[in-house]
Design a protein around this motif. Structure first.
Motif, PDB file in Angstrom:
ATOM      1  N   LEU A 142       0.825  -1.208   0.000  1.00 12.35           N
ATOM      2  CA  LEU A 142       0.000   0.000   0.000  1.00 12.35           C
ATOM      3  C   LEU A 142       0.859   1.258   0.000  1.00 12.35           C
ATOM      4  O   LEU A 142       0.340   2.359   0.099  1.00 12.35           O
ATOM      5  N   ALA A 144       3.371   2.120   2.227  1.00 16.29           N
ATOM      6  CA  ALA A 144       3.976   2.563   3.496  1.00 16.29           C
ATOM      7  C   ALA A 144       5.235   1.742   3.727  1.00 16.29           C
ATOM      8  O   ALA A 144       5.160   0.537   3.873  1.00 16.29           O
ATOM      9  N   ASN A 213      -4.924   4.949  10.610  1.00 17.84           N
ATOM     10  CA  ASN A 213      -4.547   5.963   9.626  1.00 17.84           C
ATOM     11  C   ASN A 213      -5.628   6.078   8.549  1.00 17.84           C
ATOM     12  O   ASN A 213      -6.093   5.084   8.001  1.00 17.84           O
ATOM     13  N   ILE A 215      -5.598   7.203   5.498  1.00 12.52           N
ATOM     14  CA  ILE A 215      -5.256   6.755   4.136  1.00 12.52           C
ATOM     15  C   ILE A 215      -5.354   5.230   4.064  1.00 12.52           C
ATOM     16  O   ILE A 215      -5.930   4.675   3.134  1.00 12.52           O
ATOM     17  N   LEU A 216      -4.839   4.565   5.086  1.00 17.28           N
ATOM     18  CA  LEU A 216      -4.905   3.100   5.088  1.00 17.28           C
ATOM     19  C   LEU A 216      -6.354   2.642   5.101  1.00 17.28           C
ATOM     20  O   LEU A 216      -6.732   1.714   4.381  1.00 17.28           O
ATOM     21  N   TYR A 218      -8.975   4.110   3.950  1.00 15.15           N
ATOM     22  CA  TYR A 218      -9.594   4.274   2.629  1.00 15.15           C
ATOM     23  C   TYR A 218      -9.051   3.278   1.615  1.00 15.15           C
ATOM     24  O   TYR A 218      -9.710   2.982   0.621  1.00 15.15           O
ATOM     25  N   ARG A 219      -7.851   2.778   1.855  1.00 11.65           N
ATOM     26  CA  ARG A 219      -7.297   1.779   0.928  1.00 11.65           C
ATOM     27  C   ARG A 219      -7.816   0.371   1.206  1.00 11.65           C
ATOM     28  O   ARG A 219      -7.709  -0.509   0.352  1.00 11.65           O
TER      29      ARG A 219
ATOM     30  N   SER B 221       4.884  -0.194  -5.714  1.00 13.57           N
ATOM     31  CA  SER B 221       4.236  -1.488  -5.536  1.00 13.57           C
ATOM     32  C   SER B 221       3.114  -1.709  -6.552  1.00 13.57           C
ATOM     33  O   SER B 221       2.603  -2.805  -6.662  1.00 13.57           O
ATOM     34  N   GLU B 222       2.722  -0.662  -7.266  1.00 14.08           N
ATOM     35  CA  GLU B 222       1.678  -0.852  -8.270  1.00 14.08           C
ATOM     36  C   GLU B 222       2.263  -0.880  -9.678  1.00 14.08           C
ATOM     37  O   GLU B 222       1.970  -1.766 -10.461  1.00 14.08           O
ATOM     38  N   ARG B 288       6.795  10.990   3.544  1.00 16.34           N
ATOM     39  CA  ARG B 288       7.022   9.825   2.702  1.00 16.34           C
ATOM     40  C   ARG B 288       7.209   8.565   3.514  1.00 16.34           C
ATOM     41  O   ARG B 288       6.758   7.497   3.134  1.00 16.34           O
ATOM     42  N   THR B 290       6.055   7.941   6.426  1.00 20.24           N
ATOM     43  CA  THR B 290       5.012   7.720   7.423  1.00 20.24           C
ATOM     44  C   THR B 290       3.731   7.181   6.800  1.00 20.24           C
ATOM     45  O   THR B 290       3.117   6.279   7.353  1.00 20.24           O
ATOM     46  N   TYR B 291       3.349   7.736   5.658  1.00 13.65           N
ATOM     47  CA  TYR B 291       2.013   7.439   5.158  1.00 13.65           C
ATOM     48  C   TYR B 291       1.994   6.368   4.074  1.00 13.65           C
ATOM     49  O   TYR B 291       2.922   6.283   3.271  1.00 13.65           O
ATOM     50  N   PRO B 292       0.895   5.606   4.023  1.00 20.91           N
ATOM     51  CA  PRO B 292       0.660   4.772   2.838  1.00 20.91           C
ATOM     52  C   PRO B 292       0.275   5.668   1.659  1.00 20.91           C
ATOM     53  O   PRO B 292       0.011   6.862   1.842  1.00 20.91           O
ATOM     54  N   ARG B 293       0.206   5.079   0.489  1.00 22.28           N
ATOM     55  CA  ARG B 293      -0.104   5.849  -0.716  1.00 22.28           C
ATOM     56  C   ARG B 293      -1.610   5.940  -0.897  1.00 22.28           C
ATOM     57  O   ARG B 293      -2.329   4.978  -0.626  1.00 22.28           O
ATOM     58  N   VAL B 294      -2.094   7.081  -1.353  1.00 15.15           N
ATOM     59  CA  VAL B 294      -3.530   7.173  -1.616  1.00 15.15           C
ATOM     60  C   VAL B 294      -3.828   6.526  -2.964  1.00 15.15           C
ATOM     61  O   VAL B 294      -2.934   6.318  -3.778  1.00 15.15           O
ATOM     62  N   ARG B 295      -5.102   6.202  -3.166  1.00 10.46           N
ATOM     63  CA  ARG B 295      -5.483   5.600  -4.442  1.00 10.46           C
ATOM     64  C   ARG B 295      -5.727   6.721  -5.435  1.00 10.46           C
ATOM     65  O   ARG B 295      -5.970   7.857  -5.063  1.00 10.46           O
ATOM     66  N   GLN B 298      -9.009   8.613  -5.204  1.00  8.35           N
ATOM     67  CA  GLN B 298      -9.028   9.392  -3.965  1.00  8.35           C
ATOM     68  C   GLN B 298      -8.173  10.640  -4.098  1.00  8.35           C
ATOM     69  O   GLN B 298      -8.541  11.712  -3.620  1.00  8.35           O
TER      70      GLN B 298
END
Lengths: 388, 325
Positions: A142, A144, A213, A215-216, A218-219, B221-222, B288, B290-295, B298
């Protein structure tokens, strides 16, 4: 410049040629894998894309086929043990367990009580380490990068513990028909006692840093929704099935070893989406810790290998047995057919990942490419186990 | 007045361009080190430690490795587009730094519409990503490029509007003038007078520079590596350099427009400017790791449903207040 391999008759392979494009050429046929970062190893998925939406997805297997089943036919019962450490390298002790239980059933072998507890303790530790690795790798899918480093810190402690009795850190072949290969030292048990509160203190941090979180969420939320009837139709098991709302756990449904004596719950989620599977796995870590807590106190003194346990040239009685155990990914099954010789006549391994992967084609249909990555991750696939 | 090669202004521009190239290169090295060290510490490991004391020479080793690598073009790739893309991505970076005032006197070129120049040249980057994606003859690159275009086009609008709100207040596009109009103390900075504009600008800046959590064009990863999947060696190196340079530019613009530029409560000077810029850069690096990636949908929803209306309202309120008072 164009070599012969870029021209028509050689273009693509069997799968891509058979995967004909639709009537209009606005779609894109794409090979995801076998070297794609989020297919964890060598899974290949052929997808047809319209923009970023997936119209069709088809997993292609066999890139890591190592003939584990066939190898069983040419090895003696003890020689086959190391293979069981390599089918699923993330939860090898569950495969160890399934195989030795099957052999014991076949040969009517008693297992000392201490050995049963050793099996439970080590394989639950191994289950936690498998779930931790899944957690890190899923978040890596995802986008992270950090959580996997945190998960590996805990996993490292488990491996440090397990390497003492088993002698290895990844591909364990520790169990033996009739017991286990080595005894647990008091230091090991003390290490497990110390690990339990440590791991418990880390889980709230996982929740604060990652699970909550936005963002997580929503994923994961409403991504890859898997209704119960579909899960059952495909033969899904393990956390994937339990996240669809069915409390099926082999440790409870078909009890083996000393699990009936231990108190633990079967985490179930009604969410059915990727978030449900995520939460079930994290809850399972807590349940495994509960099992460990009881097992390290209940473990009796005594033998670890029954007298008259199978020797390398041991001949099994003729017969047919099947043994299922609960692995980190679901129901692991070992089916042995013996003709009374020193080698099994036929061995069939049931890998839970195989059934779980077959869900992907239907789950991914109509989703975005990013969601497909999330779904694939949430199924927790270990490709060597699927290809065997 | 006719400009000749011996014109002192011409000399100034050439000297400035050389100094800026050195500045960009040096800062990229510092940023690579910072990024890896911060990533390391966020992930509870020491980060690079082998090359030089505390891994200080690691970025140099990285750069040498990139320079030494073979440049490879896949079969069927469009040679012209493929090789032009990294250059087109990197070249506009140098003019971007021209109007940035590090100090009242330390400005490469006093340009009256300096902000306009910066915005114009940042727009070129997306063209480079598009060329790379199309020229690579790779489906992953193509997907990355299409993401880059949609993302950049979308996020440029609220970014512009957030900046417009600030220029409305000062009636100038000259960065030096805007800095001077702000005071030395934090409550006199535009970030506190225009907090909405600052937040919108900073979010868009992260998206414009394709940094996590908005790093969709290169979502590893995508899309394996997105638009630069097929690039090796310095082809990739130039994209990399351009990304870091763009990060510095957006943070420098934020410093000048929102954080009072070179002015500090004491000892005002370029060191204040650099300190503020690096503070913002560290925030971006921190995001960078800390967060997962948004879709993707979104990402566009955040823009069209939140940032755009927010920046529009902010702009109108600013205009109204400026008109009334």
């Amino acid at each position: 410049m164009d070599s012969v391999f870029h021209q028509e008759p050689f273009r693509g392979d069997y799968y891509t040629r058979r995967f004909e494009p639709g009537p209009d050429d606005s779609t894109l046929i794409l090979n995801m894998g076998p070297q794609h970062p989020s297919t964890h190893g060598v899974l290949r998925v052929v997808v047809e894309l319209e923009g970023e939406y997936i119209l069709r997805a088809e997993p292609v297997l066999g890139y890591l086929h190592r003939m584990h089943e066939k190898m069983g036919e040419t090895r003696s019962y003890l020689q086959y043990m190391p293979n069981m450490g390599r089918v699923d390298y993330l939860h090898p002790l569950a495969w160890n367990h399934a195989y030795v239980c099957a052999v014991e059933k076949l040969g009517n072998i008693e297992v000392p009580r201490r050995a049963e507890f050793i099996r439970v303790i080590t394989s639950e530790l191994n289950r936690i380490s498998s779930h931790l690795l899944w957690w890190g790798a899923y978040l890596l899918d995802l986008g992270a990068f950090t959580p996997i480093m945190y998960a590996f810190e805990e996993r490292e402690r488990i491996q440090d513990l397990l390497q003492e009795p088993t002698g290895s850190r990844l591909t364990y072949s520790f169990f033996r028909p009739g017991g286990v290969a080595a005894d647990l030292s008091p230091e090991f048990l003390q290490g497990v006692r110390e690990f339990i509160p440590y791991m418990r203190s880390r889980l709230p941090m996982y929740k604060d840093l990652v699970t909550d979180n936005i963002i997580l969420r929503y994923r994961c939320e409403e991504v890859g929704e898997l209704p119960l009837d579909m899960a059952r139709r495909y033969g899904a098991s393990g956390p994937v099935l339990r996240a669809s709302g069915m409390a099926y756990d082999v440790r409870r449904a078909e009890p083996y070893s000393v699990y009936p004596e231990l108190e633990f719950a079967t985490p179930v989620s009604q969410r059915t989406d990727a978030m449900g599977r995520y939460k079930v796995r994290l809850a399972e870590i807590e349940e495994s810790l509960k099992i460990l807590e009881q097992a390290v106190e209940m473990i009796p003194e005594g033998e670890i290998l029954v007298k008259g346990a199978p020797k390398p040239r041991w001949k099994a009685p003729a017969g047919e047995v099947y043994q299922a155990v609960e692995g980190a990914r679901g129901k692991i099954g070992v089916h042995i057919l013996s003709a009374g010789s020193a080698q099994p006549y036929r061995i069939k391994l049931r890998a839970p990942g195989f059934s779980n992967l077959s869900l992907f084609a239907e789950l991914a249909k109509g989703t975005l490419l990013s969601d497909a990555v999330s779904i694939l991750g949430s199924l927790d696939l270990v490709i060597p186990e699927i290809d065997r | 007045m006719e400009a000749t090669l011996l014109d002192p202004r011409m000399f100034r521009i050439v000297a400035a361009a050389m100094a800026l190239a050195a500045f960009v290169g040096l800062n990229a090295l510092v940023l690579v080190y910072l990024e890896r060290k911060i990533a390391g510490h966020v992930q509870r490991r020491p980060g690079p430690f082998e090359v030089g004391p505390h891994g200080l020479l690691q970025p140099l080793a990285d750069a040498l490795k990139l320079i030494g690598k073979q440049l490879f073009r896949p079969a069927g790739a469009d040679a012209l587009l493929f090789w032009m893309a990294p250059v087109v991505s990197f070249i506009p970076v140098l003019p971007l730094f021209l109007p940035i005032p590090f100090d009242p006197d330390l400005v490469a070129m006093h340009v009256e519409p300096g902000l306009l120049l910066i915005l114009a040249f940042t727009g070129i980057n997306v063209l480079a990503l598009c060329m790379a994606g199309w020229g690579s003859n790779n489906k992953w690159s193509l997907l990355g490029a299409s993401r880059a275009v949609a993302q950049s086009v979308a996020y440029e609008i609220p970014l512009l509007m957030a900046l417009l709100a600030v220029t409305f207040m000062h009636g100038s596009l000259n960065l030096s003038e805007i800095v001077e109009a702000q005071g030395a103390w934090p409550w006199q900075w535009n970030a506190f007078i225009q907090p909405v504009a600052f937040i919108v600008y900073f979010t868009c800046a992260v998206a414009e520079t394709n940094r996590a959590p908005f790093d969709l064009p290169e979502a590893e990863s995508e899309l394996t590596a997105g638009f630069h999947t097929e690039y090796s060696g310095m082809g990739f190196g130039l994209f990399f350099l351009a990304e870091y340079a763009n990060m510095i530019v957006v943070c420098a613009v934020a410093t000048a427009l929102f954080l009072g530029g070179w002015q500090g409560p004491f000892f005002s000077g370029w060191w204040w400017f650099l300190a503020k810029t690096y503070a913002l850069l560290m925030v971006i690096i921190w995001f960078r790791w800390t967060y997962p990636r948004v879709r993707f949908d979104q990402l566009l929803n955040i823009n069209w449903k939140w940032l755009l209306p927010l920046s529009m309202v902010n702009l109108m309120v600013t205009a109204l207040v400026m008109k009334l008072f």
